[in-house]
Design a protein around this motif. Sequence first.
Motif, PDB file in Angstrom:
ATOM      1  N   VAL A   1     -20.463 -46.941  31.604  1.00  0.00           N
ATOM      2  CA  VAL A   1     -19.419 -47.912  31.950  1.00  0.00           C
ATOM      3  C   VAL A   1     -18.175 -47.182  32.442  1.00  0.00           C
ATOM      4  N   LEU A   2     -17.778 -46.135  31.735  1.00  0.00           N
ATOM      5  CA  LEU A   2     -16.589 -45.378  32.119  1.00  0.00           C
ATOM      6  C   LEU A   2     -16.760 -44.728  33.483  1.00  0.00           C
ATOM      7  N   GLU A   3     -17.916 -44.111  33.708  1.00  0.00           N
ATOM      8  CA  GLU A   3     -18.163 -43.450  34.991  1.00  0.00           C
ATOM      9  C   GLU A   3     -18.145 -44.461  36.131  1.00  0.00           C
ATOM     10  N   LYS A   4     -18.801 -45.585  35.939  1.00  0.00           N
ATOM     11  CA  LYS A   4     -18.887 -46.599  36.992  1.00  0.00           C
ATOM     12  C   LYS A   4     -17.510 -47.138  37.372  1.00  0.00           C
ATOM     13  N   SER A   5     -16.604 -47.184  36.409  1.00  0.00           N
ATOM     14  CA  SER A   5     -15.276 -47.736  36.686  1.00  0.00           C
ATOM     15  C   SER A   5     -14.325 -46.703  37.287  1.00  0.00           C
ATOM     16  N   GLY A   6     -14.793 -45.460  37.457  1.00  0.00           N
ATOM     17  CA  GLY A   6     -13.990 -44.459  38.142  1.00  0.00           C
ATOM     18  C   GLY A   6     -13.155 -43.560  37.253  1.00  0.00           C
ATOM     19  N   ILE A   7     -13.462 -43.535  35.958  1.00  0.00           N
ATOM     20  CA  ILE A   7     -12.733 -42.654  35.045  1.00  0.00           C
ATOM     21  C   ILE A   7     -13.071 -41.195  35.383  1.00  0.00           C
ATOM     22  N   ASP A   8     -12.069 -40.332  35.404  1.00  0.00           N
ATOM     23  CA  ASP A   8     -12.239 -38.964  35.910  1.00  0.00           C
ATOM     24  C   ASP A   8     -13.018 -38.058  34.971  1.00  0.00           C
ATOM     25  N   MET A   9     -12.788 -38.187  33.690  1.00  0.00           N
ATOM     26  CA  MET A   9     -13.457 -37.353  32.689  1.00  0.00           C
ATOM     27  C   MET A   9     -13.806 -38.218  31.489  1.00  0.00           C
ATOM     28  N   ILE A  10     -14.822 -37.790  30.754  1.00  0.00           N
ATOM     29  CA  ILE A  10     -15.242 -38.558  29.579  1.00  0.00           C
ATOM     30  C   ILE A  10     -15.233 -37.654  28.358  1.00  0.00           C
ATOM     31  N   CYS A  11     -14.572 -38.111  27.318  1.00  0.00           N
ATOM     32  CA  CYS A  11     -14.605 -37.426  26.033  1.00  0.00           C
ATOM     33  C   CYS A  11     -15.745 -38.026  25.222  1.00  0.00           C
ATOM     34  N   VAL A  12     -16.729 -37.210  24.914  1.00  0.00           N
ATOM     35  CA  VAL A  12     -17.888 -37.646  24.122  1.00  0.00           C
ATOM     36  C   VAL A  12     -17.555 -37.403  22.655  1.00  0.00           C
ATOM     37  N   GLN A  13     -17.418 -38.484  21.904  1.00  0.00           N
ATOM     38  CA  GLN A  13     -17.027 -38.349  20.498  1.00  0.00           C
ATOM     39  C   GLN A  13     -18.247 -38.451  19.585  1.00  0.00           C
ATOM     40  N   GLY A  14     -18.551 -37.364  18.904  1.00  0.00           N
ATOM     41  CA  GLY A  14     -19.649 -37.366  17.951  1.00  0.00           C
ATOM     42  C   GLY A  14     -19.297 -38.144  16.702  1.00  0.00           C
ATOM     43  N   ILE A  15     -20.314 -38.652  16.024  1.00  0.00           N
ATOM     44  CA  ILE A  15     -20.071 -39.464  14.835  1.00  0.00           C
ATOM     45  C   ILE A  15     -19.474 -38.636  13.706  1.00  0.00           C
ATOM     46  N   GLU A  16     -19.585 -37.292  13.799  1.00  0.00           N
ATOM     47  CA  GLU A  16     -19.040 -36.430  12.756  1.00  0.00           C
ATOM     48  C   GLU A  16     -17.540 -36.204  12.886  1.00  0.00           C
ATOM     49  N   ALA A  17     -16.946 -36.666  13.979  1.00  0.00           N
ATOM     50  CA  ALA A  17     -15.514 -36.459  14.204  1.00  0.00           C
ATOM     51  C   ALA A  17     -14.678 -37.200  13.164  1.00  0.00           C
ATOM     52  N   GLY A  18     -13.527 -36.635  12.841  1.00  0.00           N
ATOM     53  CA  GLY A  18     -12.619 -37.290  11.905  1.00  0.00           C
ATOM     54  C   GLY A  18     -11.876 -38.436  12.557  1.00  0.00           C
ATOM     55  N   GLY A  19     -11.346 -39.330  11.735  1.00  0.00           N
ATOM     56  CA  GLY A  19     -10.546 -40.429  12.243  1.00  0.00           C
ATOM     57  C   GLY A  19     -11.360 -41.577  12.814  1.00  0.00           C
ATOM     58  N   HIS A  20     -10.721 -42.383  13.643  1.00  0.00           N
ATOM     59  CA  HIS A  20     -11.346 -43.602  14.147  1.00  0.00           C
ATOM     60  C   HIS A  20     -12.417 -43.330  15.199  1.00  0.00           C
ATOM     61  N   ARG A  21     -13.470 -44.157  15.154  1.00  0.00           N
ATOM     62  CA  ARG A  21     -14.512 -44.099  16.179  1.00  0.00           C
ATOM     63  C   ARG A  21     -13.943 -44.673  17.474  1.00  0.00           C
ATOM     64  N   GLY A  22     -14.291 -44.038  18.583  1.00  0.00           N
ATOM     65  CA  GLY A  22     -13.828 -44.529  19.873  1.00  0.00           C
ATOM     66  C   GLY A  22     -14.690 -45.627  20.456  1.00  0.00           C
ATOM     67  N   SER A  23     -15.574 -46.181  19.652  1.00  0.00           N
ATOM     68  CA  SER A  23     -16.545 -47.175  20.124  1.00  0.00           C
ATOM     69  C   SER A  23     -15.876 -48.388  20.752  1.00  0.00           C
ATOM     70  N   PHE A  24     -16.522 -48.930  21.784  1.00  0.00           N
ATOM     71  CA  PHE A  24     -16.015 -50.134  22.439  1.00  0.00           C
ATOM     72  C   PHE A  24     -16.076 -51.336  21.497  1.00  0.00           C
ATOM     73  N   ASP A  25     -17.117 -51.405  20.680  1.00  0.00           N
ATOM     74  CA  ASP A  25     -17.315 -52.503  19.731  1.00  0.00           C
ATOM     75  C   ASP A  25     -16.833 -52.044  18.357  1.00  0.00           C
ATOM     76  N   ALA A  26     -15.804 -52.713  17.831  1.00  0.00           N
ATOM     77  CA  ALA A  26     -15.219 -52.297  16.549  1.00  0.00           C
ATOM     78  C   ALA A  26     -16.174 -52.471  15.381  1.00  0.00           C
ATOM     79  N   ASP A  27     -17.150 -53.354  15.523  1.00  0.00           N
ATOM     80  CA  ASP A  27     -18.029 -53.678  14.402  1.00  0.00           C
ATOM     81  C   ASP A  27     -19.378 -52.979  14.434  1.00  0.00           C
ATOM     82  N   ASP A  28     -19.696 -52.329  15.534  1.00  0.00           N
ATOM     83  CA  ASP A  28     -21.040 -51.756  15.673  1.00  0.00           C
ATOM     84  C   ASP A  28     -20.941 -50.371  16.293  1.00  0.00           C
ATOM     85  N   ILE A  29     -20.964 -49.334  15.457  1.00  0.00           N
ATOM     86  CA  ILE A  29     -20.842 -47.980  15.991  1.00  0.00           C
ATOM     87  C   ILE A  29     -22.218 -47.344  16.141  1.00  0.00           C
TER      88      ILE A  29
END
Length: 353
Positions: free
Chosen positions: A168-196
């Motif tokens: 989705v990000l690539e198709k919309s023309g975003i220049d770079m993508i940060c891939v966030q692993g589930i092991e990362a600290g803090g909030h998930r960057g998921s588009f859906d707040a309820d389903d990661i």
Amino acid sequence: MFWPDTISKKLGVKYPVIQAPMFGVSTPQMVAAATKANCLGSLALADLSADQSIELIRETRKLTDRPFAANIFVHSIPEVTADLRTKFVKTKEFIEQLAREHTIEIRLPDLEAIQLSTYHEQVDAVIAEKCSILSFTFGNLDDKSIQKLKENGLTLIGTCTSVEEALVLEKSGIDMICVQGIEAGGHRGSFDADDIPQIGGLSLLSQVYDHVNVPLIYAGGIYNAKTVQAINDLGAQGFQVGNLLLASTESALQPFEKERLKKVKENEIVLTKSFSGRYARGVKNKYIEVLENSEYILPYPYQNKLTNQLRKAAKYLQNSDFLGLWVGQSIHHYSELSTEDILRNLITDVGKL
């Protein structure tokens, strides 16, 4: 030379190492220190108002004349329904009572007192302040905002937690993508707040690399040279570190929070929606144990705004059982050196491999 330069050249830095935004932990001082290490600092603006965002941008500019990324939340705001009003009152009363039982006297805000704003005014603010890089999380920018930002020359960095989100990000023309692993600290960057997505970071990075053609930044579990090397081998050209900087000199964490970090055990690091209504990875405590999987969690951002005063009171009282202490799965010694020194040491160690 080890360091890939595609991202470095685009972002105007020597090393493609990015200090994670970490709202509530990072500071303008941390951003400036990251730039001194010839890395990219990230200024966390979260869902602040335009005026607050401008104030922080200008404060950071006084500390550095080098490029840094402004980082915002692009979440949607749920409609206030009768059910939400009822649940808000019950949740407010429950949390206030729980706090009193643990000698924390607070009065949380009523629903009508909570001020919410969309990210669109922040987009206008970063353009007006002539920022050159905008990173974002919790979703994707709308087409009009993307066009406006690109017309003003900004480089855009989106966050994904799945292959689908990356596409989705690539198709919309975003220049770079940060891939966030589930092991990362803090909030998930998921588009859906309820389903990661329940996928490990290295597996996710490999799959995203096979499906998109834009440069990839990886976030999640980076804490030493070997993790940087492994992530580079899997296709990442940028390396976002946050957990490594939690106890740094410039971190907003207080001494008692830094000490708690140094004692954390791997079975204490959990994903929870209890503080904000969105999944975040942090240290399990009394509040999380009581609230998680209960009926007293509102959708984001209402839960986040409701519990803000509780977290502030807990920090003032140095009570780690009622604040969100966000941390990733890679436990290390949590250095209290400056952000600049921590990042320089990482870069030096990578050079020795």
